[in-house]
Design a protein around this motif. Structure first.
Motif, PDB file in Angstrom:
ATOM      1  N   GLN A 108       0.826  -1.202   0.000  1.00 44.77           N
ATOM      2  CA  GLN A 108       0.000   0.000   0.000  1.00 44.77           C
ATOM      3  C   GLN A 108       0.864   1.256   0.000  1.00 44.77           C
ATOM      4  OE1 GLN A 108      -3.193   0.298  -0.450  1.00 44.77           O
ATOM      5  NE2 GLN A 108      -3.210   2.527  -0.205  1.00 44.77           N
ATOM      6  N   TYR A 109       1.944   1.225   0.761  1.00 45.60           N
ATOM      7  CA  TYR A 109       2.869   2.358   0.803  1.00 45.60           C
ATOM      8  C   TYR A 109       3.418   2.641  -0.595  1.00 45.60           C
ATOM      9  CZ  TYR A 109       6.710   5.304   2.514  1.00 45.60           C
ATOM     10  OH  TYR A 109       7.573   6.346   2.753  1.00 45.60           O
ATOM     11  N   CYS A 110       3.825   1.581  -1.290  1.00 50.13           N
ATOM     12  CA  CYS A 110       4.353   1.751  -2.649  1.00 50.13           C
ATOM     13  C   CYS A 110       3.291   2.314  -3.586  1.00 50.13           C
ATOM     14  CB  CYS A 110       4.853   0.412  -3.197  1.00 50.13           C
ATOM     15  SG  CYS A 110       6.274  -0.285  -2.330  1.00 50.13           S
ATOM     16  N   ARG A 111       2.086   1.765  -3.507  1.00 55.41           N
ATOM     17  CA  ARG A 111       1.025   2.167  -4.431  1.00 55.41           C
ATOM     18  C   ARG A 111       0.623   3.622  -4.216  1.00 55.41           C
ATOM     19  NH1 ARG A 111      -1.823  -2.103  -6.902  1.00 55.41           N
ATOM     20  NH2 ARG A 111      -3.820  -1.029  -6.708  1.00 55.41           N
ATOM     21  N   GLU A 112       0.709   4.099  -2.989  1.00 52.97           N
ATOM     22  CA  GLU A 112       0.385   5.498  -2.721  1.00 52.97           C
ATOM     23  C   GLU A 112       1.383   6.447  -3.373  1.00 52.97           C
ATOM     24  OE1 GLU A 112       0.121   5.798   1.504  1.00 52.97           O
ATOM     25  OE2 GLU A 112      -1.894   4.910   1.591  1.00 52.97           O
ATOM     26  N   MET A 113       2.551   5.930  -3.737  1.00 51.07           N
ATOM     27  CA  MET A 113       3.551   6.737  -4.434  1.00 51.07           C
ATOM     28  C   MET A 113       3.530   6.481  -5.936  1.00 51.07           C
ATOM     29  SD  MET A 113       6.881   6.853  -1.938  1.00 51.07           S
ATOM     30  CE  MET A 113       7.134   5.089  -1.866  1.00 51.07           C
ATOM     31  N   GLY A 114       2.531   5.749  -6.428  1.00 52.16           N
ATOM     32  CA  GLY A 114       2.453   5.453  -7.850  1.00 52.16           C
ATOM     33  C   GLY A 114       3.372   4.331  -8.273  1.00 52.16           C
ATOM     34  N   ALA A 115       3.857   3.548  -7.308  1.00 49.07           N
ATOM     35  CA  ALA A 115       4.757   2.432  -7.599  1.00 49.07           C
ATOM     36  C   ALA A 115       4.085   1.132  -7.138  1.00 49.07           C
ATOM     37  CB  ALA A 115       6.091   2.646  -6.887  1.00 49.07           C
ATOM     38  N   ASP A 116       4.876   0.069  -7.006  1.00 46.56           N
ATOM     39  CA  ASP A 116       4.385  -1.192  -6.450  1.00 46.56           C
ATOM     40  C   ASP A 116       5.585  -1.934  -5.886  1.00 46.56           C
ATOM     41  OD1 ASP A 116       2.675  -3.265  -5.714  1.00 46.56           O
ATOM     42  OD2 ASP A 116       1.601  -3.219  -7.627  1.00 46.56           O
ATOM     43  N   LEU A 117       5.306  -2.999  -5.147  1.00 48.57           N
ATOM     44  CA  LEU A 117       6.419  -3.791  -4.633  1.00 48.57           C
ATOM     45  C   LEU A 117       7.260  -4.329  -5.790  1.00 48.57           C
ATOM     46  CD1 LEU A 117       4.808  -5.778  -1.669  1.00 48.57           C
ATOM     47  CD2 LEU A 117       6.609  -4.054  -1.514  1.00 48.57           C
ATOM     48  N   LEU A 118       8.515  -4.514  -5.516  1.00 48.06           N
ATOM     49  CA  LEU A 118       9.511  -4.882  -6.522  1.00 48.06           C
ATOM     50  C   LEU A 118       9.168  -6.179  -7.261  1.00 48.06           C
ATOM     51  CD1 LEU A 118      12.417  -4.798  -7.771  1.00 48.06           C
ATOM     52  CD2 LEU A 118      13.186  -5.935  -5.682  1.00 48.06           C
ATOM     53  N   ILE A 119       9.310  -6.139  -8.587  1.00 45.21           N
ATOM     54  CA  ILE A 119       9.247  -7.329  -9.442  1.00 45.21           C
ATOM     55  C   ILE A 119      10.641  -7.539 -10.027  1.00 45.21           C
ATOM     56  CG2 ILE A 119       8.271  -8.337 -11.543  1.00 45.21           C
ATOM     57  CD1 ILE A 119       5.747  -6.695 -11.029  1.00 45.21           C
ATOM     58  N   ILE A 120      11.222  -8.707  -9.789  1.00 46.91           N
ATOM     59  CA  ILE A 120      12.593  -8.983 -10.242  1.00 46.91           C
ATOM     60  C   ILE A 120      12.539  -9.759 -11.553  1.00 46.91           C
ATOM     61  CG2 ILE A 120      14.768 -10.131  -9.676  1.00 46.91           C
ATOM     62  CD1 ILE A 120      14.062  -9.654  -6.720  1.00 46.91           C
ATOM     63  N   ASN A 121      13.119  -9.176 -12.593  1.00 44.79           N
ATOM     64  CA  ASN A 121      13.041  -9.765 -13.927  1.00 44.79           C
ATOM     65  C   ASN A 121      14.375 -10.298 -14.444  1.00 44.79           C
ATOM     66  OD1 ASN A 121      10.216  -9.157 -14.496  1.00 44.79           O
ATOM     67  ND2 ASN A 121      10.851  -7.012 -14.499  1.00 44.79           N
ATOM     68  N   SER A 122      15.469 -10.054 -13.720  1.00 42.77           N
ATOM     69  CA  SER A 122      16.769 -10.459 -14.259  1.00 42.77           C
ATOM     70  C   SER A 122      17.775 -10.666 -13.137  1.00 42.77           C
ATOM     71  CB  SER A 122      17.299  -9.396 -15.226  1.00 42.77           C
ATOM     72  OG  SER A 122      17.601  -8.201 -14.518  1.00 42.77           O
ATOM     73  N   ARG A 123      18.860 -11.367 -13.453  1.00 40.71           N
ATOM     74  CA  ARG A 123      19.958 -11.557 -12.508  1.00 40.71           C
ATOM     75  C   ARG A 123      20.572 -10.206 -12.134  1.00 40.71           C
ATOM     76  NH1 ARG A 123      21.968 -14.467  -8.621  1.00 40.71           N
ATOM     77  NH2 ARG A 123      21.425 -16.363  -9.795  1.00 40.71           N
ATOM     78  N   GLU A 124      20.670  -9.295 -13.122  1.00 41.48           N
ATOM     79  CA  GLU A 124      21.252  -7.983 -12.856  1.00 41.48           C
ATOM     80  C   GLU A 124      20.428  -7.213 -11.820  1.00 41.48           C
ATOM     81  OE1 GLU A 124      22.724  -9.605 -16.522  1.00 41.48           O
ATOM     82  OE2 GLU A 124      20.658  -9.221 -15.876  1.00 41.48           O
ATOM     83  N   GLU A 125      19.113  -7.323 -11.928  1.00 38.24           N
ATOM     84  CA  GLU A 125      18.247  -6.630 -10.972  1.00 38.24           C
ATOM     85  C   GLU A 125      18.390  -7.244  -9.579  1.00 38.24           C
ATOM     86  OE1 GLU A 125      13.778  -4.698 -11.166  1.00 38.24           O
ATOM     87  OE2 GLU A 125      14.136  -6.622 -12.161  1.00 38.24           O
ATOM     88  N   GLN A 126      18.483  -8.577  -9.509  1.00 40.06           N
ATOM     89  CA  GLN A 126      18.688  -9.243  -8.225  1.00 40.06           C
ATOM     90  C   GLN A 126      20.015  -8.828  -7.602  1.00 40.06           C
ATOM     91  OE1 GLN A 126      16.752 -11.030  -6.341  1.00 40.06           O
ATOM     92  NE2 GLN A 126      18.266 -11.738  -4.849  1.00 40.06           N
TER      93      GLN A 126
END
Length: 209
Positions: A108-126
């Motif tokens: 909810q905190y993330c969504r109130e800032m126009g974001a969302d909880l992290l989605i990890i799509n790659s090894r680099e992001e991890q």
């Protein structure tokens, strides 16, 4: 009788003359009215054309101003966010919390800032999030269907970085995923009511709280 007839004829002639004069005046006034209507219509058309030109110029001006202002605003906003927990990596922006909340509150905190909880799509992001030493919620859960892990955008889990032996559901209702600070900073399943840090992600510069 002749005199009366002549008088009547004279009166008739005078009335006819007055009628013709009135008709002529009426025709002239009608002509003037039509000319004035034409002038009014032409002026109205010119006014509408000028208004349309003005509106187009205003739109062009606003578009140019937007092109000039947006990059400056983006730079300013990003610089401001850097002091409020946001970091940029690749094409996304990330918020690393300082506090602790449960999974739902963190999202909810993330969504109130126009974001969302992290989605990890790659090894680099991890690897990027491993640099930040916090025990944090990510946007991964199997709360909807046990054993079927999905990201907060509804996409299925395809690239996994679970800690060895995880997810194991060691305790009841371990339906949410955290990124650990131990065990090579990989994922673990936890009860969603547990309080931890969190990581938000946005593809556009979000407004800070």
């Amino acid at each position: 009788m002749t005199k009366e007839r002549d008088q009547l004829q004279s009166s008739y002639d005078n009335m006819t003359k007055e009628r013709d004069q009135l008709q002529s005046s009426y025709d002239n006034m009608t002509k003037e009215r039509d000319q004035l209507l034409d002038i009014n219509n032409n002026l109205t058309l010119e006014r509408d054309q000028l208004q349309s030109s003005y509106d187009n110029l205003t739109m062009e001006r606003d578009a140019i101003q937007q092109k000039l202002v947006t990059p400056l605003f983006t730079v300013f906003l990003f610089e401001e966010m850097c002091f409020k927990g946001w970091r940029k990596f690749g094409s996304s922006y990330y918020y690393f919390s300082n506090g602790r909340k449960n999974w739902a509150e963190s999202r909810q905190y993330c969504r109130e800032m126009g974001a969302d909880l992290l989605i990890i799509n790659s090894r680099e992001e991890q690897e990027f999030i491993k640099e930040v030493n916090i025990y944090a919620w990510i946007g991964l859960s199997d709360a909807q269907t046990e054993g079927i892990w999905k990201w907060v955008d509804g996409s299925p889990l395809t690239t996994e970085y679970w800690r060895k032996g995880e997810p194991n559901g060691a305790h009841k209702d371990e339906d949410c995923a955290v990124n650990e600070v131990v065990s090579r900073k990989m994922w673990n399943d936890m009860r969603c009511s547990y309080e931890a840090g969190w990581i938000c992600e946005s593809t556009v510069p979000p407004m800070s709280l």
